[in-house]
Design a protein around this motif. Sequence first.
Motif, PDB file in Angstrom:
ATOM      1  N   GLY A 132      51.578  11.850 -13.824  1.00 17.73           N
ATOM      2  CA  GLY A 132      50.527  10.850 -13.974  1.00 17.73           C
ATOM      3  C   GLY A 132      50.176  10.456 -15.387  1.00 17.73           C
ATOM      4  O   GLY A 132      49.212   9.726 -15.602  1.00 17.73           O
TER       5      GLY A 132
ATOM      6  N   VAL B 157      50.082   6.631 -15.875  1.00 10.75           N
ATOM      7  CA  VAL B 157      48.906   5.957 -15.345  1.00 10.75           C
ATOM      8  C   VAL B 157      47.717   6.144 -16.277  1.00 10.75           C
ATOM      9  O   VAL B 157      46.945   5.217 -16.512  1.00 10.75           O
ATOM     10  CB  VAL B 157      48.570   6.471 -13.928  1.00 10.75           C
ATOM     11  CG1 VAL B 157      47.321   5.805 -13.387  1.00 10.75           C
ATOM     12  CG2 VAL B 157      49.739   6.247 -12.997  1.00 10.75           C
TER      13      VAL B 157
ATOM     14  N   ALA C 295      47.347   2.041 -17.116  1.00 11.50           N
ATOM     15  CA  ALA C 295      47.058   1.792 -15.704  1.00 11.50           C
ATOM     16  C   ALA C 295      47.339   0.346 -15.294  1.00 11.50           C
ATOM     17  O   ALA C 295      47.482   0.057 -14.108  1.00 11.50           O
ATOM     18  CB  ALA C 295      45.609   2.141 -15.395  1.00 11.50           C
ATOM     19  N   GLU C 296      47.453  -0.547 -16.260  1.00 18.33           N
ATOM     20  CA  GLU C 296      47.761  -1.944 -15.952  1.00 18.33           C
ATOM     21  C   GLU C 296      49.214  -2.119 -15.511  1.00 18.33           C
ATOM     22  O   GLU C 296      49.554  -3.088 -14.847  1.00 18.33           O
ATOM     23  CB  GLU C 296      47.519  -2.854 -17.170  1.00 18.33           C
ATOM     24  CG  GLU C 296      46.124  -2.812 -17.718  1.00 18.33           C
ATOM     25  CD  GLU C 296      45.935  -1.748 -18.804  1.00 18.33           C
ATOM     26  OE1 GLU C 296      44.934  -1.827 -19.521  1.00 18.33           O
ATOM     27  OE2 GLU C 296      46.778  -0.836 -18.925  1.00 18.33           O
TER      28      GLU C 296
ATOM     29  N   ASP D  23      51.069   2.912 -11.574  1.00 11.27           N
ATOM     30  CA  ASP D  23      50.161   3.513 -10.610  1.00 11.27           C
ATOM     31  C   ASP D  23      50.921   4.657  -9.935  1.00 11.27           C
ATOM     32  O   ASP D  23      52.091   4.876 -10.228  1.00 11.27           O
ATOM     33  CB  ASP D  23      49.703   2.480  -9.575  1.00 11.27           C
ATOM     34  CG  ASP D  23      48.454   2.920  -8.825  1.00 11.27           C
ATOM     35  OD1 ASP D  23      47.926   4.007  -9.099  1.00 11.27           O
ATOM     36  OD2 ASP D  23      48.012   2.158  -7.952  1.00 11.27           O
ATOM     37  N   GLN D  24      50.259   5.382  -9.056  1.00  9.27           N
ATOM     38  CA  GLN D  24      50.905   6.477  -8.332  1.00  9.27           C
ATOM     39  C   GLN D  24      50.714   6.294  -6.840  1.00  9.27           C
ATOM     40  O   GLN D  24      49.660   5.818  -6.398  1.00  9.27           O
ATOM     41  CB  GLN D  24      50.311   7.828  -8.750  1.00  9.27           C
ATOM     42  CG  GLN D  24      50.687   8.248 -10.146  1.00  9.27           C
ATOM     43  CD  GLN D  24      50.058   9.574 -10.496  1.00  9.27           C
ATOM     44  OE1 GLN D  24      48.864   9.634 -10.747  1.00  9.27           O
ATOM     45  NE2 GLN D  24      50.855  10.640 -10.490  1.00  9.27           N
ATOM     46  N   ARG D  25      51.723   6.694  -6.073  1.00  8.21           N
ATOM     47  CA  ARG D  25      51.599   6.679  -4.620  1.00  8.21           C
ATOM     48  C   ARG D  25      50.582   7.730  -4.206  1.00  8.21           C
ATOM     49  O   ARG D  25      50.571   8.844  -4.746  1.00  8.21           O
ATOM     50  CB  ARG D  25      52.941   6.970  -3.949  1.00  8.21           C
ATOM     51  CG  ARG D  25      53.985   5.914  -4.225  1.00  8.21           C
ATOM     52  CD  ARG D  25      55.225   6.058  -3.383  1.00  8.21           C
ATOM     53  NE  ARG D  25      55.859   7.359  -3.454  1.00  8.21           N
ATOM     54  CZ  ARG D  25      57.180   7.544  -3.424  1.00  8.21           C
ATOM     55  NH1 ARG D  25      57.998   6.520  -3.334  1.00  8.21           N
ATOM     56  NH2 ARG D  25      57.674   8.758  -3.475  1.00  8.21           N
ATOM     57  N   ASP D  26      49.754   7.394  -3.229  1.00 10.80           N
ATOM     58  CA  ASP D  26      48.717   8.321  -2.772  1.00 10.80           C
ATOM     59  C   ASP D  26      49.303   9.575  -2.137  1.00 10.80           C
ATOM     60  O   ASP D  26      48.796  10.676  -2.312  1.00 10.80           O
ATOM     61  CB  ASP D  26      47.785   7.640  -1.775  1.00 10.80           C
ATOM     62  CG  ASP D  26      46.905   6.583  -2.432  1.00 10.80           C
ATOM     63  OD1 ASP D  26      46.643   6.697  -3.645  1.00 10.80           O
ATOM     64  OD2 ASP D  26      46.492   5.652  -1.729  1.00 10.80           O
TER      65      ASP D  26
ATOM     66  N   LYS E  12      54.447   4.207  -9.338  1.00 12.16           N
ATOM     67  CA  LYS E  12      54.677   2.861  -8.801  1.00 12.16           C
ATOM     68  C   LYS E  12      54.580   1.903  -9.982  1.00 12.16           C
ATOM     69  O   LYS E  12      53.655   2.017 -10.793  1.00 12.16           O
ATOM     70  CB  LYS E  12      53.605   2.461  -7.777  1.00 12.16           C
ATOM     71  CG  LYS E  12      53.632   3.221  -6.503  1.00 12.16           C
ATOM     72  CD  LYS E  12      52.747   2.614  -5.419  1.00 12.16           C
ATOM     73  CE  LYS E  12      51.342   2.319  -5.853  1.00 12.16           C
ATOM     74  NZ  LYS E  12      50.466   1.873  -4.751  1.00 12.16           N
TER      75      LYS E  12
ATOM     76  N   LEU F 207      53.744  -1.608 -11.510  1.00 12.63           N
ATOM     77  CA  LEU F 207      52.937  -2.778 -11.187  1.00 12.63           C
ATOM     78  C   LEU F 207      53.424  -4.036 -11.901  1.00 12.63           C
ATOM     79  O   LEU F 207      53.221  -5.140 -11.404  1.00 12.63           O
ATOM     80  CB  LEU F 207      51.470  -2.522 -11.556  1.00 12.63           C
ATOM     81  CG  LEU F 207      50.807  -1.309 -10.909  1.00 12.63           C
ATOM     82  CD1 LEU F 207      49.386  -1.139 -11.429  1.00 12.63           C
ATOM     83  CD2 LEU F 207      50.821  -1.442  -9.396  1.00 12.63           C
TER      84      LEU F 207
END
Length: 112
Positions: free
Chosen positions: A21, A24, A28-29, A32-35, A41, A43
């Motif tokens: 992480g 992120v 963060a723009e 992202d991370q998969r839940d 991920k 973006l």
Amino acid sequence: MSNGTFKLRVAVDQDVCVGAGLCVLSTAEVFDQRDEDGVVKLLQTEPDEALYEKVLGAARKCPSKAIKVEKLTDDAAQGSGSERAAQCGRDRRRGSGGLAGRGLAARRRLRR
């Protein structure tokens, strides 16, 4: 970085990501991370120039070297020239095989 002579193209290898992480936290723009497992991920594949330093920093900090950044010249970005790859994390090491230093999501996957 604001010289306007190149663009950055970002790619991620989700098979290599350990879910730490750090990407992120720094950008963060763009990331992202998969839940379900914390895997990265993407973006934005071609982030704004204002984010270049953060994206390059995220690629340098990635413990699994899952983030790849290509530096495209203006000609290459328009499709008429050659690309120059500026891969961050050229050695793509997958770690020592142990659980130390791996993200929580990776530890969970390895224990299954």
